[in-house]
Design a protein around this motif. Sequence first.
Motif, PDB file in Angstrom:
ATOM      1  N   GLU A 267       0.801  -1.224   0.000  1.00 30.75           N
ATOM      2  CA  GLU A 267       0.000   0.000   0.000  1.00 30.75           C
ATOM      3  C   GLU A 267       0.835   1.275   0.000  1.00 30.75           C
ATOM      4  N   ALA A 268       2.170   1.133   0.027  1.00 31.58           N
ATOM      5  CA  ALA A 268       3.074   2.290   0.069  1.00 31.58           C
ATOM      6  C   ALA A 268       2.834   3.149   1.312  1.00 31.58           C
ATOM      7  N   ILE A 269       2.471   2.508   2.427  1.00 28.48           N
ATOM      8  CA  ILE A 269       2.280   3.195   3.704  1.00 28.48           C
ATOM      9  C   ILE A 269       3.404   2.772   4.637  1.00 28.48           C
ATOM     10  N   LEU A 270       4.273   3.727   4.969  1.00 27.94           N
ATOM     11  CA  LEU A 270       5.404   3.457   5.862  1.00 27.94           C
ATOM     12  C   LEU A 270       4.942   3.755   7.285  1.00 27.94           C
ATOM     13  N   ALA A 271       4.672   2.714   8.040  1.00 31.27           N
ATOM     14  CA  ALA A 271       4.091   2.872   9.374  1.00 31.27           C
ATOM     15  C   ALA A 271       4.936   2.149  10.411  1.00 31.27           C
ATOM     16  N   GLY A 272       4.624   2.402  11.692  1.00 34.69           N
ATOM     17  CA  GLY A 272       5.398   1.854  12.793  1.00 34.69           C
ATOM     18  C   GLY A 272       5.011   0.438  13.184  1.00 34.69           C
ATOM     19  N   GLY A 273       5.685  -0.071  14.211  1.00 37.11           N
ATOM     20  CA  GLY A 273       5.546  -1.471  14.603  1.00 37.11           C
ATOM     21  C   GLY A 273       4.158  -1.881  15.012  1.00 37.11           C
ATOM     22  N   SER A 274       3.437  -1.019  15.739  1.00 34.82           N
ATOM     23  CA  SER A 274       2.085  -1.390  16.154  1.00 34.82           C
ATOM     24  C   SER A 274       1.126  -1.432  14.974  1.00 34.82           C
ATOM     25  N   SER A 275       1.436  -0.686  13.910  1.00 35.38           N
ATOM     26  CA  SER A 275       0.644  -0.790  12.682  1.00 35.38           C
ATOM     27  C   SER A 275       0.851  -2.162  12.041  1.00 35.38           C
ATOM     28  N   GLY A 276       2.101  -2.622  12.056  1.00 31.42           N
ATOM     29  CA  GLY A 276       2.372  -3.973  11.553  1.00 31.42           C
ATOM     30  C   GLY A 276       1.632  -5.020  12.348  1.00 31.42           C
ATOM     31  N   ALA A 277       1.454  -4.760  13.646  1.00 31.53           N
ATOM     32  CA  ALA A 277       0.729  -5.701  14.498  1.00 31.53           C
ATOM     33  C   ALA A 277      -0.730  -5.822  14.071  1.00 31.53           C
ATOM     34  N   VAL A 278      -1.395  -4.686  13.783  1.00 25.29           N
ATOM     35  CA  VAL A 278      -2.803  -4.770  13.409  1.00 25.29           C
ATOM     36  C   VAL A 278      -2.965  -5.375  12.022  1.00 25.29           C
ATOM     37  N   VAL A 279      -1.991  -5.140  11.146  1.00 23.71           N
ATOM     38  CA  VAL A 279      -2.031  -5.776   9.822  1.00 23.71           C
ATOM     39  C   VAL A 279      -1.962  -7.298   9.970  1.00 23.71           C
ATOM     40  N   SER A 280      -1.062  -7.772  10.817  1.00 22.96           N
ATOM     41  CA  SER A 280      -0.935  -9.217  11.021  1.00 22.96           C
ATOM     42  C   SER A 280      -2.129  -9.792  11.771  1.00 22.96           C
ATOM     43  N   ALA A 281      -2.726  -9.005  12.654  1.00 18.72           N
ATOM     44  CA  ALA A 281      -3.924  -9.477  13.351  1.00 18.72           C
ATOM     45  C   ALA A 281      -5.078  -9.672  12.380  1.00 18.72           C
TER      46      ALA A 281
END
Length: 344
Positions: A267-281
């Motif tokens: 998506e070309a969205i450079l986000a932080g670690g907790s954003s990666g967490a919700v993506v994986s959830a």
Amino acid sequence: MEARMTIANGVLSAVGRTPLVRLNRLSPHAELAVYGKLEGLNPGGSTKDRPAALMIRRALEKGAIDRDTVIVESSSGNMGIGLAQACSYHGLRLVCVTDSKTTAQNISILKAYGAEVECVTTPDPETGELLPARLKRVQQLLASIENSWWPNQYGSRDNSDAHYQSTMREIAEALEGAIDYVFCATSTCGTIRGCLEYVKAHDLPTQVVAVDALGSLIFGNTPAKRMIPGLGAGLRPELCPIEMVERCVHVSDLECVVGCWRLVRSEAILAGGSSGAVVSALARLQSEIEPGSTCVLLLPDRGERYLDTIYSEPWVSAHFGDVAHLWEDAGQVRRRELAEPVGV
């Protein structure tokens, strides 16, 4: 006709009203409408700008603090930066108690705003966690500094009120209340409490999914080492709405990293670690979610503060093994496949 641009009266008036964007490429084969709330576009770089600005404004309005008050708070990242921004704007002195896991970049940002930084390096002997040690240091500073005040992000209802009044309201208004799931990373629990209370008060058909870190003590009881800041906590915060949470997903540090890379490459969205967490959830629950559902991912901050860790291939390799096999090990597609464009 395009909406006319509004002019904010000072930087704190620009907090909130962050974009809600359709994520067309993140899960292209799932029959879901997925949206991301880009909280990293707040002026201080994270969703913590909202409660930080509200806590300071209300304290000034109520007379709990004055222009000579010293603000003392514990934070390893975004809340500290949000408070530093608010205190700088109002001309207040801030002492931020961080710990040895706080990145050099975050400390530099705090100091750029004019905050004073104290770093706790020894964990609490009873729990082995750094957060209780930071909180003990906060209490010591409050006792020694005349006219000092603790916002207490872990227990202040201003923290959750900020998300009730703005974050969840903005989402509900944009989607006209038709929201099936909101995925929310947890730390102080201000965001998730505010969202849950809004959903309940407005009788929305929305399940708010708590996303916590493996080893966190918010929704678990087995502590373990965690490397991703801003997700999980070494204690259960007073704000934790444990009785209101229907579903909690615990994610590993590896899943946070993989989620971040999936988000930026798809998506070309450079986000932080907790954003990666919700993506994986979301990926974890995707098969259980009814087709046609509308899902919102709260993306708390930007990724520039993680360039030396999550987005550094040497760092990832050192902690999780060979990068070439990382995505397969996590059950995801290769980075090459993530970079391939898909239909919008």
